[in-house]
Scaffold this active site. Structure first.
Site, PDB file in Angstrom:
ATOM      1  N   TYR A 150       0.820  -1.217   0.000  1.00  0.00           N
ATOM      2  CA  TYR A 150       0.000   0.000   0.000  1.00  0.00           C
ATOM      3  C   TYR A 150       0.854   1.268   0.000  1.00  0.00           C
ATOM      4  CZ  TYR A 150      -0.205  -1.270   5.078  1.00  0.00           C
ATOM      5  OH  TYR A 150       0.060  -1.656   6.363  1.00  0.00           O
ATOM      6  N   LYS A 187       4.862   3.467   5.138  1.00  0.00           N
ATOM      7  CA  LYS A 187       5.529   2.526   4.224  1.00  0.00           C
ATOM      8  C   LYS A 187       5.877   3.200   2.894  1.00  0.00           C
ATOM      9  CE  LYS A 187       5.513  -1.426   6.628  1.00  0.00           C
ATOM     10  NZ  LYS A 187       6.743  -2.075   7.096  1.00  0.00           N
TER      11      LYS A 187
END
Ligand code: HXC
Ligand code: NAP
Length: 293
Positions: A164, A179
């Site tokens: 994601y 992330k």
């Protein structure tokens, strides 16, 4: 007739693609290696001859990681460390150095995550996940690189990410943003530190269920019935598959691979449907009532 057979199973646990002893004489520092994927990654390095350093917060996790590596007959040391705290990271590297010498490989595996609709997320919930996943990853990479620059020795960093980072992650706004930062950091640091002999790569797991998953993540998974049929591979990842990918990225056979993020997810992140399923809000997916402020 084309049967849906899914992607084949990998070789059994204990097999390895790299030559025996690939990491003999080397030390691999893995954050969060007392549980789940970090433990599985550490095990694959240990099978190939590495000495392992495990850094994380909880004594029970450190003990579990130590036991897993000792069961393989490999050298291991554990260090209590909260990766949000740069001084604790420095102390952990001092302990690693004292035990086995400066680590040759750093696997930034530790991360934090829980599902929560963005409108329900407290500022401290956002800060906590970003602090562990993004800031902690940078602080560990920085400590590792500074020590190698001073020693004029090469090294390899593998940052564990999530897909994601590219797509956004409904229900995981904090983790997805963190992330994305981790993936971007791989690209920057690989260029900055390549001249000093330091490789920096990313490794993105798809869905790898395991017994150590936090209750929050487990509960989220349990809201879908069968994990296999929702994957293009028709199966989830096997832990050793991620470990093999990590050992390859940090091995002498991947020396010219740097600034790359390798996705090990059976193509799940590229999945799009021919016909879109109806939209279901994160609140509804999580079984939450209407937002009440
Ligand atoms: C909403 C939550 C929450 C939840 C915590 N918070 N859990 N908010 N829903 N389920 C909020 C708290 O209320 C608090 O905000 C803030 O987050 C910090 O919580 P603490 O418990 O004080 O933090 P801490 O003790 O530092 O623990 C960090 C943690 C914890 C992230 C909350 O879950 C943890 O230690 N996790 C480590 C393991 C982990 O997360 N593994 C997942 C790895 S990633 P307030 O405002 O109340 O102060 C992963 C990816 C999978 O697995 C992807 C696909 C399946
Ligand atoms: P996990 O079992 O919950 O592991 C997370 C680890 O991080 C724990 O061992 C924890 O140890 C450590 N950690 C958390 N906060 C820390 C902190 N502040 N300081 C030091 N260590 C900390 O989760 P996992 O599934 O193995 O995930 C491992 C990695 O894979 C993560 O980066 C995750 O985002 C990624 N990932 C996993 C999946 C999956 O399907 N499992 C999918 C996509 C991405 P302590 O509690 O002892 O500190």
């Amino acid at each position: 007739m084309s049967e849906c057979i899914g992607l084949p199973e990998p070789p059994p646990r204990g097999a390895h693609a790299l030559p025996a002893g690939t990491f003999a004489g080397q030390t691999v520092f893995v954050t969060g290696a007392g549980t789940g994927l970090g433990k599985a990654i550490a095990e694959e390095f240990a099978r190939l001859g590495a000495a392992i350093v495990i850094a994380s917060r909880k004594p029970e996790h450190l003990d579990a990681g130590r036991a897993a590596i000792e069961a393989l007959g490999a050298p291991v040391t554990t260090v209590p460390c909260d990766i949000r705290e740069p001084e604790q990271i420095a102390a952990a590297f001092d302990a690693a150095d004292a035990a086995f010498g400066l680590p040759d490989v750093l696997v930034n595996n530790a991360a934090a995550n829980f599902p929560v609709p963005a409108e329900d997320m407290s500022p401290n919930a956002w800060r906590t996940v970003v602090d562990i996943t993004l800031n902690g990853t940078f602080f560990c990479a920085r400590e590792f690189a500074r020590r190698h620059l001073l020693a004029s020795t090469p090294g390899s960093i593998v940052n564990v990410g999530a897909s994601y980072a590219w797509t956004g992650g409904p229900g995981f706004a904090h983790s997805a943003a963190a992330k994305a930062g981790v993936k971007n950091m791989v690209e920057t640091l690989a260029v900055e530190w390549g001249p000093y002999g330091i490789q920096v790569n990313g490794l993105v797991p798809g869905l790898f269920p395991h017994e150590d998953m936090t209750a929050d993540i487990q509960g989220n998974l349990e809201r879908t019935s069968d994990k296999d049929v929702v994957q293009p591979a028709l199966r989830v990842g096997r832990l050793r598959e991620l470990g093999w990918a990590a050992t390859f990225l940090a091995s002498p056979y991947a020396r010219f691979v740097s600034g790359h993020t390798l996705v090990v997810d059976g193509a799940n992140w590229q999945r799009r449907s021919l016909t879109n399923p109806p939209v279901v809000t994160v609140r509804d997916q999580m079984g939450k009532g209407p937002f009440a402020g």
